[in-house]
Design an enzyme around this catalytic site. Structure first.
Site, PDB file in Angstrom:
ATOM      1  N   ASN A 167      36.405  34.726  40.919  1.00 52.43           N
ATOM      2  CA  ASN A 167      37.103  35.583  41.872  1.00 52.43           C
ATOM      3  C   ASN A 167      38.463  35.962  41.283  1.00 52.43           C
ATOM      4  O   ASN A 167      39.354  35.125  41.192  1.00 52.43           O
ATOM      5  CB  ASN A 167      37.280  34.856  43.208  1.00 52.43           C
ATOM      6  CG  ASN A 167      37.958  35.717  44.265  1.00 52.43           C
ATOM      7  OD1 ASN A 167      38.499  36.779  43.976  1.00 52.43           O
ATOM      8  ND2 ASN A 167      37.932  35.243  45.505  1.00 52.43           N
TER       9      ASN A 167
ATOM     10  N   CYS B 293      42.463  40.499  47.971  1.00 54.24           N
ATOM     11  CA  CYS B 293      41.185  40.876  47.356  1.00 54.24           C
ATOM     12  C   CYS B 293      40.744  42.294  47.706  1.00 54.24           C
ATOM     13  O   CYS B 293      39.892  42.858  47.032  1.00 54.24           O
ATOM     14  CB  CYS B 293      40.104  39.877  47.750  1.00 54.24           C
ATOM     15  SG  CYS B 293      40.463  38.181  47.240  1.00 54.24           S
TER      16      CYS B 293
ATOM     17  N   HIS C  89      33.239  42.964  46.366  1.00 52.24           N
ATOM     18  CA  HIS C  89      34.203  41.980  45.884  1.00 52.24           C
ATOM     19  C   HIS C  89      33.450  40.711  45.492  1.00 52.24           C
ATOM     20  O   HIS C  89      32.574  40.245  46.208  1.00 52.24           O
ATOM     21  CB  HIS C  89      35.219  41.663  46.991  1.00 52.24           C
ATOM     22  CG  HIS C  89      36.083  40.493  46.683  1.00 52.24           C
ATOM     23  ND1 HIS C  89      36.784  40.368  45.499  1.00 52.24           N
ATOM     24  CD2 HIS C  89      36.361  39.367  47.406  1.00 52.24           C
ATOM     25  CE1 HIS C  89      37.461  39.226  45.505  1.00 52.24           C
ATOM     26  NE2 HIS C  89      37.213  38.607  46.638  1.00 52.24           N
TER      27      HIS C  89
END
Length: 326
Positions: free
Chosen positions: A283, A116, A253
Protein backbone atom coordinates in the site's frame (compact mmCIF):
# COMPACT_ATOMS: atom_id res chain seq x y z
CA UNK A 1 -22.00 18.69 -28.44
CA UNK A 2 -18.26 19.34 -28.33
CA UNK A 3 -16.46 19.67 -25.00
CA UNK A 4 -12.96 19.79 -23.56
CA UNK A 5 -11.55 16.51 -22.22
CA UNK A 6 -8.36 15.87 -20.25
CA UNK A 7 -6.45 13.19 -22.12
CA UNK A 8 -3.70 11.11 -20.50
CA UNK A 9 -0.79 11.63 -22.91
CA UNK A 10 2.00 10.37 -20.65
CA UNK A 11 2.51 8.09 -17.67
CA UNK A 12 5.36 7.25 -15.30
CA UNK A 13 6.18 5.25 -12.18
CA UNK A 14 9.07 4.67 -9.83
CA UNK A 15 9.87 2.34 -6.93
CA UNK A 16 12.91 2.71 -4.65
CA UNK A 17 15.67 0.16 -5.25
CA UNK A 18 15.49 -1.28 -1.74
CA UNK A 19 13.01 -4.17 -1.52
CA UNK A 20 11.69 -5.56 1.76
CA UNK A 21 10.11 -9.02 1.55
CA UNK A 22 7.79 -10.62 4.07
CA UNK A 23 10.65 -12.86 5.14
CA UNK A 24 12.72 -9.74 5.80
CA UNK A 25 9.93 -8.35 7.97
CA UNK A 26 9.77 -11.61 9.92
CA UNK A 27 13.26 -10.77 11.19
CA UNK A 28 12.01 -7.43 12.53
CA UNK A 29 8.60 -8.23 14.06
CA UNK A 30 6.64 -11.33 15.05
CA UNK A 31 5.12 -12.25 11.69
CA UNK A 32 5.66 -14.54 8.70
CA UNK A 33 5.08 -14.63 4.97
CA UNK A 34 1.96 -16.81 5.18
CA UNK A 35 0.28 -14.56 7.77
CA UNK A 36 0.90 -11.43 5.69
CA UNK A 37 0.19 -12.80 2.22
CA UNK A 38 -3.04 -14.62 3.11
CA UNK A 39 -4.50 -11.59 4.89
CA UNK A 40 -3.31 -8.83 2.58
CA UNK A 41 -1.96 -10.27 -0.67
CA UNK A 42 1.36 -8.53 -0.07
CA UNK A 43 4.62 -10.39 -0.71
CA UNK A 44 7.07 -7.49 -0.77
CA UNK A 45 7.33 -3.71 -0.71
CA UNK A 46 9.91 -1.08 -1.67
CA UNK A 47 11.41 1.25 0.92
CA UNK A 48 13.22 4.54 0.41
CA UNK A 49 16.71 5.05 1.80
CA UNK A 50 17.17 7.48 4.68
CA UNK A 51 18.38 10.23 2.35
CA UNK A 52 15.79 9.45 -0.36
CA UNK A 53 12.83 11.82 -0.16
CA UNK A 54 9.29 11.94 -1.51
CA UNK A 55 10.43 14.56 -4.04
CA UNK A 56 13.12 12.19 -5.33
CA UNK A 57 10.58 9.45 -6.02
CA UNK A 58 8.12 11.93 -7.53
CA UNK A 59 10.80 13.39 -9.78
CA UNK A 60 11.62 9.98 -11.28
CA UNK A 61 7.96 9.21 -12.02
CA UNK A 62 7.39 12.71 -13.41
CA UNK A 63 10.41 12.49 -15.70
CA UNK A 64 9.13 9.20 -17.12
CA UNK A 65 5.64 10.66 -17.62
CA UNK A 66 7.04 13.67 -19.47
CA UNK A 67 9.19 11.40 -21.63
CA UNK A 68 6.30 9.08 -22.58
CA UNK A 69 4.18 12.15 -23.31
CA UNK A 70 6.81 13.36 -25.75
CA UNK A 71 6.77 16.90 -24.37
CA UNK A 72 9.14 19.27 -22.60
CA UNK A 73 8.76 20.32 -18.97
CA UNK A 74 8.39 23.93 -20.13
CA UNK A 75 5.05 23.01 -21.72
CA UNK A 76 3.48 22.11 -18.37
CA UNK A 77 1.10 24.73 -16.97
CA UNK A 78 0.73 23.22 -13.51
CA UNK A 79 1.85 20.35 -11.30
CA UNK A 80 -0.50 18.82 -8.72
CA UNK A 81 1.15 16.49 -6.20
CA UNK A 82 -0.83 14.15 -3.95
CA UNK A 83 1.08 13.12 -0.82
CA UNK A 84 0.85 12.77 2.96
CA UNK A 85 4.63 12.63 3.30
CA UNK A 86 5.93 15.99 2.00
CA UNK A 87 9.62 16.82 2.18
CA UNK A 88 8.89 19.86 4.33
CA UNK A 89 5.84 21.24 6.10
CA UNK A 90 6.15 24.19 3.72
CA UNK A 91 6.69 25.06 0.92
CA UNK A 92 4.76 22.57 -1.17
CA UNK A 93 6.87 19.66 -2.37
CA UNK A 94 5.34 20.16 -5.82
CA UNK A 95 7.23 23.47 -6.11
CA UNK A 96 10.50 21.67 -5.43
CA UNK A 97 9.72 19.11 -8.13
CA UNK A 98 8.73 21.85 -10.59
CA UNK A 99 12.10 23.51 -10.08
CA UNK A 100 14.03 20.28 -10.57
CA UNK A 101 12.05 19.41 -13.70
CA UNK A 102 12.81 22.79 -15.23
CA UNK A 103 9.19 23.87 -15.49
CA UNK A 104 8.87 27.50 -16.52
CA UNK A 105 8.66 30.23 -13.91
CA UNK A 106 5.01 31.04 -13.32
CA UNK A 107 3.66 27.51 -13.80
CA UNK A 108 1.41 26.64 -10.85
CA UNK A 109 2.38 24.09 -8.18
CA UNK A 110 0.21 22.68 -5.41
CA UNK A 111 0.09 19.76 -3.00
CA UNK A 112 -3.07 17.85 -2.10
CA UNK A 113 -3.44 15.78 1.07
CA UNK A 114 -6.26 13.25 0.75
CA UNK A 115 -4.35 10.14 1.89
CA UNK A 116 -4.98 7.06 -0.27
CA UNK A 117 -7.58 8.96 -2.30
CA UNK A 118 -4.99 11.59 -3.21
CA UNK A 119 -4.52 10.64 -6.85
CA UNK A 120 -8.25 10.69 -7.60
CA UNK A 121 -8.56 14.05 -5.82
CA UNK A 122 -5.55 15.46 -7.71
CA UNK A 123 -6.85 14.10 -11.03
CA UNK A 124 -10.19 15.76 -10.34
CA UNK A 125 -8.57 19.13 -9.60
CA UNK A 126 -6.40 18.94 -12.72
CA UNK A 127 -9.34 17.90 -14.92
CA UNK A 128 -11.42 20.78 -13.62
CA UNK A 129 -8.68 23.32 -14.44
CA UNK A 130 -8.31 21.93 -17.95
CA UNK A 131 -12.05 21.80 -18.67
CA UNK A 132 -12.43 25.39 -17.45
CA UNK A 133 -9.74 26.47 -19.89
CA UNK A 134 -7.38 27.67 -17.15
CA UNK A 135 -4.68 25.15 -18.07
CA UNK A 136 -3.79 23.17 -21.17
CA UNK A 137 -1.22 20.70 -19.83
CA UNK A 138 -1.09 19.48 -16.22
CA UNK A 139 1.28 17.03 -14.53
CA UNK A 140 -0.40 14.96 -11.82
CA UNK A 141 1.97 13.13 -9.47
CA UNK A 142 1.37 10.95 -6.42
CA UNK A 143 4.35 10.04 -4.27
CA UNK A 144 4.82 8.64 -0.77
CA UNK A 145 7.59 7.62 1.62
CA UNK A 146 5.27 5.92 4.09
CA UNK A 147 8.19 3.98 5.56
CA UNK A 148 9.12 7.20 7.37
CA UNK A 149 5.79 7.38 9.22
CA UNK A 150 5.50 3.62 9.83
CA UNK A 151 6.03 2.12 13.27
CA UNK A 152 8.29 -0.82 12.44
CA UNK A 153 7.54 -2.43 15.83
CA UNK A 154 3.79 -2.64 15.09
CA UNK A 155 3.12 -5.78 13.06
CA UNK A 156 -0.48 -4.74 12.39
CA UNK A 157 0.61 -1.76 10.28
CA UNK A 158 4.26 -2.17 9.24
CA UNK A 159 3.45 -5.14 6.99
CA UNK A 160 1.02 -3.07 4.92
CA UNK A 161 2.92 -0.11 3.57
CA UNK A 162 5.55 0.72 0.98
CA UNK A 163 7.08 3.67 -0.84
CA UNK A 164 6.67 4.69 -4.48
CA UNK A 165 5.46 7.25 -6.99
CA UNK A 166 3.29 7.43 -10.09
CA UNK A 167 2.42 10.22 -12.51
CA UNK A 168 0.35 11.15 -15.54
CA UNK A 169 0.44 14.08 -17.94
CA UNK A 170 -2.96 15.47 -18.89
CA UNK A 171 -3.56 17.62 -21.96
CA UNK A 172 -6.69 19.37 -23.20
CA UNK A 173 -8.38 17.71 -26.15
CA UNK A 174 -11.68 18.40 -27.86
CA UNK A 175 -14.30 15.68 -27.44
CA UNK A 176 -17.83 15.00 -28.58
CA UNK A 177 -19.29 14.75 -25.09
CA UNK A 178 -19.91 11.00 -25.28
CA UNK A 179 -18.44 7.93 -23.57
CA UNK A 180 -16.48 7.25 -26.77
CA UNK A 181 -14.28 10.28 -26.12
CA UNK A 182 -10.67 9.79 -25.09
CA UNK A 183 -9.73 11.24 -21.69
CA UNK A 184 -11.37 11.73 -18.32
CA UNK A 185 -15.10 11.16 -18.73
CA UNK A 186 -16.21 11.60 -15.12
CA UNK A 187 -14.87 12.09 -11.60
CA UNK A 188 -16.47 12.11 -8.17
CA UNK A 189 -14.86 12.70 -4.77
CA UNK A 190 -16.26 12.31 -1.25
CA UNK A 191 -15.36 12.58 2.44
CA UNK A 192 -16.79 11.57 5.81
CA UNK A 193 -15.06 13.45 8.62
CA UNK A 194 -16.91 11.48 11.32
CA UNK A 195 -14.47 8.64 10.55
CA UNK A 196 -11.39 10.83 11.20
CA UNK A 197 -10.19 8.80 14.19
CA UNK A 198 -10.32 5.41 12.46
CA UNK A 199 -7.29 5.97 10.23
CA UNK A 200 -4.71 8.62 10.98
CA UNK A 201 -1.12 9.57 11.65
CA UNK A 202 -0.91 10.16 15.41
CA UNK A 203 1.21 13.28 15.14
CA UNK A 204 1.20 16.69 13.52
CA UNK A 205 2.66 20.17 13.45
CA UNK A 206 -0.09 21.72 15.58
CA UNK A 207 -0.64 18.79 17.95
CA UNK A 208 2.61 16.98 18.78
CA UNK A 209 5.17 18.83 16.64
CA UNK A 210 6.19 15.40 15.31
CA UNK A 211 5.19 13.49 12.19
CA UNK A 212 3.82 10.57 14.23
CA UNK A 213 3.04 7.07 12.98
CA UNK A 214 0.22 5.55 10.98
CA UNK A 215 -2.53 4.04 13.12
CA UNK A 216 -5.79 2.48 12.02
CA UNK A 217 -8.88 0.64 13.18
CA UNK A 218 -8.55 -2.18 10.67
CA UNK A 219 -12.05 -3.61 11.06
CA UNK A 220 -13.76 -0.27 10.50
CA UNK A 221 -11.56 0.60 7.53
CA UNK A 222 -12.21 -2.77 5.89
CA UNK A 223 -15.96 -2.50 6.41
CA UNK A 224 -16.14 1.03 5.03
CA UNK A 225 -13.78 0.43 2.12
CA UNK A 226 -15.78 -2.06 0.05
CA UNK A 227 -18.95 0.04 0.14
CA UNK A 228 -17.24 3.37 -0.55
CA UNK A 229 -15.03 2.03 -3.34
CA UNK A 230 -18.04 0.41 -5.00
CA UNK A 231 -20.11 3.58 -4.59
CA UNK A 232 -17.45 5.71 -6.26
CA UNK A 233 -17.09 3.33 -9.18
CA UNK A 234 -20.85 3.03 -9.70
CA UNK A 235 -21.31 6.79 -9.59
CA UNK A 236 -18.68 7.63 -12.22
CA UNK A 237 -20.01 4.89 -14.49
CA UNK A 238 -23.47 6.40 -14.12
CA UNK A 239 -22.13 9.89 -14.82
CA UNK A 240 -20.29 8.62 -17.89
CA UNK A 241 -23.37 6.70 -19.04
CA UNK A 242 -21.63 3.33 -19.17
CA UNK A 243 -22.26 -0.01 -17.49
CA UNK A 244 -19.95 -2.51 -15.82
CA UNK A 245 -19.99 -4.66 -18.97
CA UNK A 246 -18.41 -1.75 -20.87
CA UNK A 247 -15.42 -1.49 -18.51
CA UNK A 248 -12.12 -2.94 -19.69
CA UNK A 249 -10.21 -2.48 -16.44
CA UNK A 250 -10.78 -1.61 -12.80
CA UNK A 251 -7.66 -0.05 -11.24
CA UNK A 252 -8.50 0.21 -7.53
CA UNK A 253 -6.45 1.51 -4.64
CA UNK A 254 -4.12 -1.30 -3.59
CA UNK A 255 -4.79 -1.62 0.16
CA UNK A 256 -5.78 -5.23 0.65
CA UNK A 257 -6.39 -8.00 -1.89
CA UNK A 258 -9.59 -9.04 -0.10
CA UNK A 259 -10.97 -5.50 -0.42
CA UNK A 260 -9.98 -5.40 -4.09
CA UNK A 261 -11.67 -8.75 -4.72
CA UNK A 262 -14.79 -7.70 -2.80
CA UNK A 263 -15.18 -4.51 -4.83
CA UNK A 264 -14.73 -6.36 -8.11
CA UNK A 265 -17.40 -8.85 -7.14
CA UNK A 266 -19.79 -6.14 -5.97
CA UNK A 267 -19.43 -4.35 -9.30
CA UNK A 268 -19.95 -7.60 -11.19
CA UNK A 269 -16.54 -7.45 -12.87
CA UNK A 270 -14.67 -10.67 -13.68
CA UNK A 271 -11.43 -11.18 -11.78
CA UNK A 272 -9.34 -10.87 -14.94
CA UNK A 273 -10.52 -7.26 -15.39
CA UNK A 274 -9.30 -6.14 -11.95
CA UNK A 275 -5.72 -4.87 -11.78
CA UNK A 276 -3.73 -6.13 -8.77
CA UNK A 277 -0.19 -4.92 -8.03
CA UNK A 278 -0.29 -5.01 -4.24
CA UNK A 279 1.78 -8.21 -4.17
CA UNK A 280 5.02 -6.40 -5.06
CA UNK A 281 4.17 -2.78 -4.20
CA UNK A 282 2.11 -3.01 -0.97
CA UNK A 283 0.00 0.00 0.00
CA UNK A 284 1.75 3.16 -1.22
CA UNK A 285 -1.22 5.39 -0.32
CA UNK A 286 -1.86 8.05 -3.00
CA UNK A 287 0.68 6.42 -5.32
CA UNK A 288 -0.97 3.01 -5.72
CA UNK A 289 -3.31 3.86 -8.60
CA UNK A 290 -0.86 5.77 -10.84
CA UNK A 291 1.83 3.16 -10.06
CA UNK A 292 -0.48 0.36 -11.17
CA UNK A 293 -1.82 2.33 -14.14
CA UNK A 294 1.63 3.23 -15.48
CA UNK A 295 3.04 -0.25 -14.89
CA UNK A 296 0.19 -1.85 -16.82
CA UNK A 297 0.30 0.74 -19.61
CA UNK A 298 4.04 0.13 -19.91
CA UNK A 299 3.72 -3.64 -20.24
CA UNK A 300 0.83 -3.33 -22.69
CA UNK A 301 -1.91 -4.72 -20.46
CA UNK A 302 -3.85 -1.45 -20.55
CA UNK A 303 -4.05 -0.19 -24.13
CA UNK A 304 -5.10 2.93 -25.99
CA UNK A 305 -8.88 3.10 -26.19
CA UNK A 306 -9.49 1.00 -23.06
CA UNK A 307 -12.20 2.19 -20.68
CA UNK A 308 -10.87 2.25 -17.13
CA UNK A 309 -12.37 2.91 -13.70
CA UNK A 310 -10.05 4.23 -10.98
CA UNK A 311 -11.30 4.21 -7.38
CA UNK A 312 -9.72 4.82 -3.99
CA UNK A 313 -10.52 5.22 -0.31
CA UNK A 314 -8.32 6.44 2.51
CA UNK A 315 -7.95 8.39 5.75
CA UNK A 316 -10.41 11.17 6.39
CA UNK A 317 -12.31 9.09 5.38
CA UNK A 318 -11.92 10.25 1.79
CA UNK A 319 -12.86 8.31 -1.30
CA UNK A 320 -13.54 8.85 -4.97
CA UNK A 321 -13.54 7.53 -8.50
CA UNK A 322 -12.70 8.44 -12.07
CA UNK A 323 -13.84 7.07 -15.42
CA UNK A 324 -11.16 7.37 -18.08
CA UNK A 325 -10.78 6.28 -21.67
CA UNK A 326 -7.05 5.83 -22.21
Amino acid sequence: MTCIRSEIIGHGHYLPAKELTNDDLAKIVDTNDEWISTRTGIKSRHVAEKDEYTSDLALKAAEMAIKTAGIKAEEIDAIVLATVTPDNTTPATSAKIAGKLGMRVGAAAMDISAACSGFVYALTMADNMIRLGQMKTVLVVSAETLSKITDWTDRNTCVLFGDGAGAVVLRAKEGNGTSEDTGILATKIYADGTQYENLLCNGGVSTTQTSGYIWMNGKEVFKYAINSLSEAAEEVMKMGQVEAKDIDWLVPHQANVRIISGVGQKLGLPEEKVIVTIDHQANTSAATIPLALSEKMTDGTIKKGDLVVLNAMGAGFTWGGALVRI
